[in-house]
Write a protein that holds these residues in place. Structure first.
Motif, short mmCIF file in Angstrom:
data_model
loop_
_atom_site.label_atom_id
_atom_site.label_comp_id
_atom_site.label_asym_id
_atom_site.label_seq_id
_atom_site.Cartn_x
_atom_site.Cartn_y
_atom_site.Cartn_z
N TYR A 426 0.85 -1.19 0.00
CA TYR A 426 0.00 0.00 0.00
C TYR A 426 0.88 1.24 0.00
O TYR A 426 1.76 1.39 0.85
N ARG A 427 0.68 2.09 -0.99
CA ARG A 427 1.38 3.37 -1.03
C ARG A 427 0.39 4.45 -1.42
O ARG A 427 -0.75 4.16 -1.76
N LYS A 428 0.81 5.68 -1.37
CA LYS A 428 -0.11 6.80 -1.60
C LYS A 428 -0.83 6.69 -2.94
O LYS A 428 -1.97 7.13 -3.09
N SER A 429 -0.17 6.09 -3.94
CA SER A 429 -0.79 5.97 -5.26
C SER A 429 -1.88 4.90 -5.30
O SER A 429 -2.65 4.83 -6.25
N GLY A 430 -1.96 4.06 -4.26
CA GLY A 430 -3.01 3.05 -4.22
C GLY A 430 -2.54 1.71 -3.69
O GLY A 430 -1.44 1.58 -3.15
N ILE A 432 -1.50 -2.19 -4.27
CA ILE A 432 -0.84 -3.01 -5.30
C ILE A 432 -0.85 -4.47 -4.84
O ILE A 432 -0.36 -4.79 -3.75
N ASP A 438 7.18 -5.95 -9.48
CA ASP A 438 6.95 -4.84 -8.55
C ASP A 438 8.05 -4.81 -7.49
O ASP A 438 8.70 -5.82 -7.21
N GLN A 441 8.98 0.17 -1.99
CA GLN A 441 9.58 1.50 -1.96
C GLN A 441 9.49 2.08 -0.56
O GLN A 441 8.71 1.63 0.27
N ASP A 444 6.31 2.62 2.00
CA ASP A 444 5.24 1.65 1.70
C ASP A 444 4.80 0.93 2.98
O ASP A 444 5.61 0.70 3.89
#
Length: 463
Positions: A426-430, A432, A438, A441, A444
């Motif tokens: 889970y990261r700010k962009s959504g 995964i 992948d 990062q 995360d």
């Protein structure tokens, strides 16, 4: 004082006040993870049992006593945990510990009168955590009732991600398919099957793992995608509209309050008239019935045969089990069984009890997650920890900082341990559901599902 012959040196120094069910469960699990444990209790027999069974130091006395805490080594302690039967004593224990030592402090507080004041108490008393087992049990029951076909629902990333367990019926569309085939047929978009129990054995499945009828399957996904997947494979995803609760204790109160706020109708059957009067004031929108919640005829009169869900919360495990089995016979209601004792888990697992909730496990997991995070490096932190399939699988949420050897490397290039899945990122962009290309990062939230135990740090996923 009861001293074991062997003393550990590689873990944290932890003092546990209270040798009840939760205290013993914590002592057992934290001792197994290599921490130095000292237990305090006024009951000498309980102290002797704990020190003999788990190779820990034991002291007979009151946990709030300055002299007892000094004898227990509070000046060198990393963590003080108060889980006695008294909320006030637990808070006092932690207050003394904070004044005398330089340690973190965790208190178990169960009284509903304090439930709205937890943030204030934690801040003013300087406590690391205040945990309420009954409230947490009610939250877990409420999550399952939101998806009645689920056996368990565990949440991560502040509720954005869920691991859901369900039983696989004989005629289901997934039966006989491999995990890879399920993906190829696009039945499982944005979800990952992360654990399967079959004939008492738990598997972390690879792509060629084939599902069979009777499997207990756990998958991870966002809340939205989880409901979509369940609907695609033929499961009902609507939450219940009504529930009957047998027993009017603390868990019943917390659960009813949550369900009513979600628009779910609630009936509570309680034998004590005074408690019924209290609940009528506390829960004006609930229907409170004064009667024997173990009486089959009364349950039928209350509408059990037509109810969407039934939750026996009598406080006596045997009664809860019998009530669940009775409900199975006379209705198609979703049933959730709360059990306090874990001694007979192997026997219980063979009974058709639907979803089973163990409040003491919920308490222990929250505390163990904190202990592991405290022991870990500064480059990752455990946010959430769940034990699944009778503690044979761990699902752990790490928050990762910039970490050479882990971050910005494709998962296919990491030397990951066997029986382990990087299940979700889970990261700010959504959200995964990761493939081999992948990478993790910095910043995360990473959810790991594994049959290994004792992970403290994100590096533990590597061989």
């Amino acid at each position: 004082m009861f001293k074991p012959e062997v003393k550990r040196t590689n873990g944290l120094n932890i003092i546990i006040a209270g040798c009840g069910k939760v205290g013993i469960s914590l002592t057992e699990r934290l001792a197994k993870e290599g921490h130095d444990i000292t237990v305090i209790d006024r009951d000498s027999e309980k102290v002797q049992m704990a020190s003999g069974l788990f190779d820990v130091m034991g002291i007979v006395g009151t946990g709030a006593s300055f002299s007892i805490q000094m004898e227990a080594g509070i000046e060198n302690a990393d963590l003080f945990i108060a889980v006695t039967d008294s909320d006030e004593l637990n808070l006092l224990c932690c207050t003394v510990a904070k004044r005398v030592g330089n340690c973190a402090a965790i208190a178990r507080v169960r009284n509903p009168d304090y439930s709205d004041e937890v943030s204030y108490l934690r801040e003013k008393l300087g406590l690391t955590m205040i945990i309420n087992p009954e409230l947490e049990a009610a939250r877990e029951i409420s999550r399952v009732l939101r998806i009645p076909t689920a056996l368990e629902v565990s949440t991560f990333a502040q509720g954005r991600i869920e691991i859901i367990k369900f039983g696989l019926p004989k005629e289901n569309i997934l039966t006989g398919l491999t995990v890879a085939a399920i993906k190829q047929q696009k039945l499982a978009e944005n979800i990952l099957i992360c654990a399967v129990e079959r004939n008492g054995e738990v598997h972390i499945p690879s792509g060629n793992f084939r599902l069979v009828a009777g499997d207990k399957v756990s998958f991870i996904a966002s809340s939205k995608d989880a409901k979509k997947f369940l609907k695609n494979i033929g499961f009902a995803t609507n939450r219940v509209h009504n529930t009957i609760i047998s027993g009017g204790g603390k868990v019943s109160y917390y659960l009813a309050k949550q369900l009513i706020s979600a628009g779910i109708s609630v009936k509570i059957i309680e034998s004590r008239r005074k408690r019924c009067e209290e609940l009528s004031v506390l829960l004006p929108k609930a229907i409170i019935i004064n009667g024997d919640g173990t009486d089959g005829e009364l349950l039928k009169e209350a509408g059990l045969e037509y109810a969407d869900s039934f939750v026996p919360l009598t406080g006596i495990d045997e009664e809860n089990i019998l009530l669940t089995l009775f409900a199975r016979e006379v209705s198609s209601a979703k049933v959730i069984t709360k059990l306090n004792r874990i001694n007979f888990k192997n026997v219980v697992s063979h009974l058709d009890l639907g979803s089973v909730i163990y409040p003491k496990y919920i308490t222990a997991e929250a505390i163990i997650a904190y202990v592991r995070a405290k022991k870990a490096s500064m480059n990752s932190n455990i946010e959430t920890l769940y034990h699944m399939f009778d503690s044979r699988v761990e699902a752990i949420e790490f928050v990762v900082k910039d970490e050479p050897g882990i971050t910005n490397i494709p998962l296919m290039d990491l030397n990951l341990k066997d029986n382990l899945l990087v299940s979700c990122i889970y990261r700010k962009s959504g959200i995964i559901i990761p493939s081999g290309s992948d990478s993790i990062q910095a910043r995360d939230s990473v959810i790991i599902v594994t049959t290994h135990s004792g992970f403290n740090d994100i590096h533990d996923i590597l061989k």
